[in-house]
Every structure is written in C-alpha cells, then in structure tokens.
Design an enzyme around this catalytic site. Structure first.
Site: not given
Lengths: 302, 254
Positions: A46, A73, A130, A265-266
């Site tokens: 981000g 972020l 977010c 992602g994770t």
C-alpha cells in the site's frame, strides 16, 4: 496445458494468480524463492501520498487458521516509490500493480496521478478498505457515497486499469461494488481483511497495539467466496477474488463463484513459493477435468 | 526453502528440545545470529511458521542445530519429531552478529534462558576466527542452564542463577566479572528486561553492544512489516534488518 490468459480492463494477465498487497513486499523479497515472471501480477505494498510510519508494535496476532494484523500502511510515500522502488521493479517480466491508499479523495487522486506517469505500471488497486488506520480509507469503503467519491476523484486523473479493493466490513458489499462500477472502476477485488480482535487474557489487554486488526487467512475464506459470488452477480466488471486462498482448490472455488482472477495473500508467509504452486495446480485441475480455458469455469455456480 | 531431515532429537531439559537437522547437499553459509522459519505440521492452531535462532552449525556432520524452548502448541509439536522426519525450513534469515576486526579484543557474549542458543554458534565462529570469547550465561536455576560444556569448548564461561544453585546468585548484570574485566564488545540475547539492563551497562561503560531481538513475526522476509522495532531510522523489520541491532540504533529508554 489449458489457456490461463485473462483480461482485466486493459490488463492482460498470463495467468490469473496475483499476489495480494502487503503480503509480497515489492516482489523482490521473494525473488530467491520463485521466478517472479511466473506470477500473473504482483500487487505491491500500500502506497500513500506521504510517508507513513504505520502503527506501533505489536502488529500481529496468530489466530485459528489465520492472523490479525494492524500494520497501518507503513510506507515511504509515492515519490519514494517512483524514485527508488520503481527502477528496481519495472523490469520484472510481469504486471506490477501498485496498491494506493489515502485519507482524502484528493490524496488518492494525486497519488494515483503520480503513478499514472510510470510507464511499466499498467494498473493500480485502490484500497478503500484498510481497517487499520483511522484515516486510511475504510471510512470511504463502507458507504456508497464515500466509495463513489474516491473512485470519481481518481478516475478523473488515472487513465489505466483501475481496480478497487472492497471491504467486507459492510452490510451489503454489492451496493459498494455497484457504486464503484458506476464511477468507472475497471474491476473490483475482494475481500480485504475482516475486522477482528484478540485479547491476551494474562495481561487482560488486546494483543494488538491499536486493539483491533484485520483478519486474514483460511479463517475468512468462506466469507470471501460468498461475497465474490454475490458481487459477481451484481456487477458487469471483472471480480478479483481473495481471502484465505492456500492452494489451487481454493482458487477454483473462487473462479466458480465468479472471480476472473485471484490473489494470494497470507499464504505467502507460510510458503513463499505458493503463488506458483497455485498456478500449476490450477493448470493441472483444468487438464484433469478436460477444461481447455479457465474462462469456461468462471461464474459457473449459480 | 528446503526440506531438511531430522537426524537427532534430544531433551537437554524437560522444557527444551534440541533438534539436529541435516541435508543431502551441503548446508548454505549461515552467519551466527541468523535464524530459520520452521513450518509446523500437525498442529491445528499453529498457522504461521516459527522463527528459531540457529544454535549451531556442525560443518563436519553437515548439521544445523535448533535449540527450542517448549512454549506452546507449535514448539511442543516440533518436540515430537523423530529421526528421519522432514522439516520444512526457510533459511538462513536475518543479518546476524557482526565480527569485530581486532582479534586481540575481549568479547563478552551474554545470554539468558533460551537466548543462549545463538551464542554457541557465535562463540564457535569467534574462536574459529582467532578471537577469545567469554560467556556470561544466566538462568533461573541450574537446571535451566543449557549446553554449558559446549560453551566451555569455545571460551571461559561465567554463570549466574536467580536462586544461586549454580555460579553467582542474581542476574547476569550482577556478576562480579563485569567489575573485574574490561570488555571491548558485548553481544546479548535473552529476555528483553535482561537485554535492557545489559545495554544499560554497556552504554554506561561505553562498550559497543549488539542485542538480538525476537519480535513476533509472520513472513520472515521483510514483506509483511509485522515484526517492526522502532529505531533511529524509524520502524524497521526485525526479520530483515535484524534480528541483531547495535543498541545505539534502538530507541530503548536506557
């Protein structure tokens, strides 16, 4: 070999596997583990108009089948990206997409405009979801009006493929999806993390420094599949699915629910090579089921 | 990322397991202070890898040693491994301890609890490169002291226990050797309060001091930004820019 090519707006993907923002750094962190050009697209961290330090430690809590994070972020700002990171990532032989965040529509638009000038960045993903910063966009992503406002501001100044990443922390995600489609988004990606919390019962305090965080990992996959299915039926633009995908079978579920592409992602934290394994697994599944093109299975579940 | 083979599993104490891993290929270069991220299979509530410091690298046997404190489900599951099992490991990670340039200097390695683990390999490497390391190892009781005979192979060992059951009674910073000998470098790994008091001693005596941190991690590669520590350069990843930091880089209130 089945045909894995997919088009999202003007964005041509050699395969539908993307890495999710915030889980794959700038790609370079994973270059020792995978051939980055084997990934359909890399969505980098981000990025905001100005430098952000992020939240205090602790920023992470392991939870059943997942984790909470409240990174907030952390990034060095868009100019640092353009001057220092872009030269390192521009020659990666795949799509490098920048995830853009902000606190006002003007911030988002200015950040997007600066990235618009970068020749080798074919798309941005707008993070209006977010959950970890007070002014970090989730406020926009949870109302139709807010979401529309940000997308309108960015669309006016960004001319390439615009993906909008949606928050699951809403009553009806299809309303938000329709609002951003109406403002000219080329695609939506969903879901961002679900807001959650963990408490250290010995200290009698929240584990995370800002108390709450975003839940990711397989724990949220059924929620993500449901939301992708709902949104895919509500909008005409392509849907990019993410949320707890650990392997190719998970990815196929998202395609059948209506996703044209997926993000990992994770899972990257557990297996740094998982993105390529998922691509190979999708190929294998399609071959085994005699499906010649990925597009044949997209949205096949009513 | 590699699948290493478990060669030996032993329990130096009921709360610790020592796992010796090997590979058919020669192990890569590993610096003292670096760590590995271990995948734990068969533990339903252990989702993420477990970061474990490198305890020792035995080049002759091509073995990587992990000394692990049994804390929760993940580490207890690792303790059930038996010779022949496979362990999926991402390594080597992090920066490692730095090597001083002058071999005539006296280096003190201070460890507490399971924090002694990376100091064994660091001590061996220092000795191998012509340095004379000293070890100051602290624990609650003599039963919590680990690998003392191994440390003694590489340098003189000083001990403190909180109950006085071995060595001098008290914390490492109370040990009399600190008043007697002028050390030129200190490296420390252990619980944070211990590292802070060692850092305070080093600062007061103007001795360069490195500490090894163990913030909670997810990726281990500098991608997720979860394990950050505040430094003079802002928040940095312990997994990538650490785990070893010069105390002057940190913003601890000493």
């Amino acid at each position: 070999m089945s045909n894995l090519n997919i088009k999202i707006g003007d964005l041509q993907l050699k395969n539908p596997v993307m890495t999710a923002s915030g889980t794959f750094g700038y790609g370079l962190e994973y270059a020792d583990f995978v051939n980055l050009s084997d990934i359909g697209a890399i969505i980098v961290k981000g990025t905001t108009l100005h430098h952000r330090e992020g939240n205090d430690y602790p920023r992470m809590a392991e939870t059943p089948s997942g984790m909470l994070n409240c990174v907030g972020l952390q990034n060095k700002g868009v100019d640092y990206f353009c001057n220092n990171i872009y030269p390192q990532v521009k020659d990666i032989d795949t799509n490098v997409i920048v995830n853009v965040s902000g606190s006002t529509p003007e911030d988002y638009a200015e950040c997007a405009a600066r990235i618009d000038r970068l020749e080798k960045i074919p798309a941005i993903e707008l993070n209006i979801s977010c959950p970890n910063v007070k002014d970090g966009g989730m406020a926009f992503g949870v109302t139709r009006k807010g979401a529309a406002e940000v997308v309108r501001a960015v669309r006016a100044r960004y001319h390439k493929t615009l993906i909008v990443k949606l928050s699951p922390n809403v009553t009806d995600i299809t309303e938000i999806a329709k609002a951003v489609e109406d403002e000219g988004a080329d695609a939506v990606s969903l879901i961002n993390t679900l807001m959650g919390m963990a408490i250290d019962i010995e200290r009698r305090k929240p584990v995370l420094s800002i108390k709450t965080g975003g839940l990711s990992g397989p724990a949220i996959k059924p929620v993500a599949v449901r939301m992708v299915w709902q949104v895919a039926r509500a909008v005409r633009i392509p849907v990019i699915g993410l949320g707890g995908i650990m392997n190719a079978k998970d990815a196929i579920e998202f395609f059948m629910a209506g996703a044209s592409a997926i993000q990992i992602g994770t899972a990257n934290f557990i297996d740094p090579t998982v993105s390529v394994k998922v691509r190979d697994g999708i190929n294998q599944w399609l071959d085994q089921h005699k499906v010649s093109s990925l597009s044949e299975i997209i949205g096949t579940v009513d | 990322m590699k699948n290493l083979t478990v060669e030996e599993v032993s329990f130096p104490h009921q709360r610790y397991v020592l796992i010796k891993l090997t590979d058919q290929q020669p192990l890569p270069d590993i610096l003292p202070g670096q760590f590995v991220e271990v995948k734990v299979d068969g533990a339903p509530n252990t989702f993420l890898r477990r970061p474990i410091s490198v305890n020792y690298v035995d080049r002759n046997k091509n073995q990587l040693w992990l000394l692990i404190q049994l804390v929760g489900e993940g580490t207890r599951t690792l303790a059930k491994l038996t010779p022949g099992d496979c362990l999926n490991v991402v390594f080597p990670l992090g920066n490692g301890f730095s090597m001083p340039t002058d071999t005539n200097c006296d280096i003190l390695l201070v460890g507490g609890g399971v924090g002694v683990a990376p100091l064994l390999y660091y001590g061996e490497q220092l000795k191998d490169k012509g340095f004379k390391p000293f070890f100051l190892l602290g624990a609650r009781t003599k039963n919590d002291l680990l690998q003392i005979p191994l440390f003694q192979q590489f340098g003189e060992v000083f001990i403190t226990t909180e109950d006085g059951s071995m060595g001098e009674k008290g914390f490492v910073t109370n040990h009399s050797v600190l008043g007697k000998k002028a050390f030129s470098h200190i490296a420390c790994c252990g619980p944070k309060p211990m590292m802070m008091s060692v850092a305070r001693y080093a600062l007061a005596n103007n001795i360069p001091c490195q500490v090894s941190l163990e913030n909670m991690m997810a990726c281990g590669l500098g991608a997720c930004l979860c394990c950050v520590e505040k430094t003079v350069k802002g928040n940095v990843c312990v997994c990538k820019e650490g785990p070893v930091f010069d105390i002057r880089q940190l913003t601890w209130e000493l």
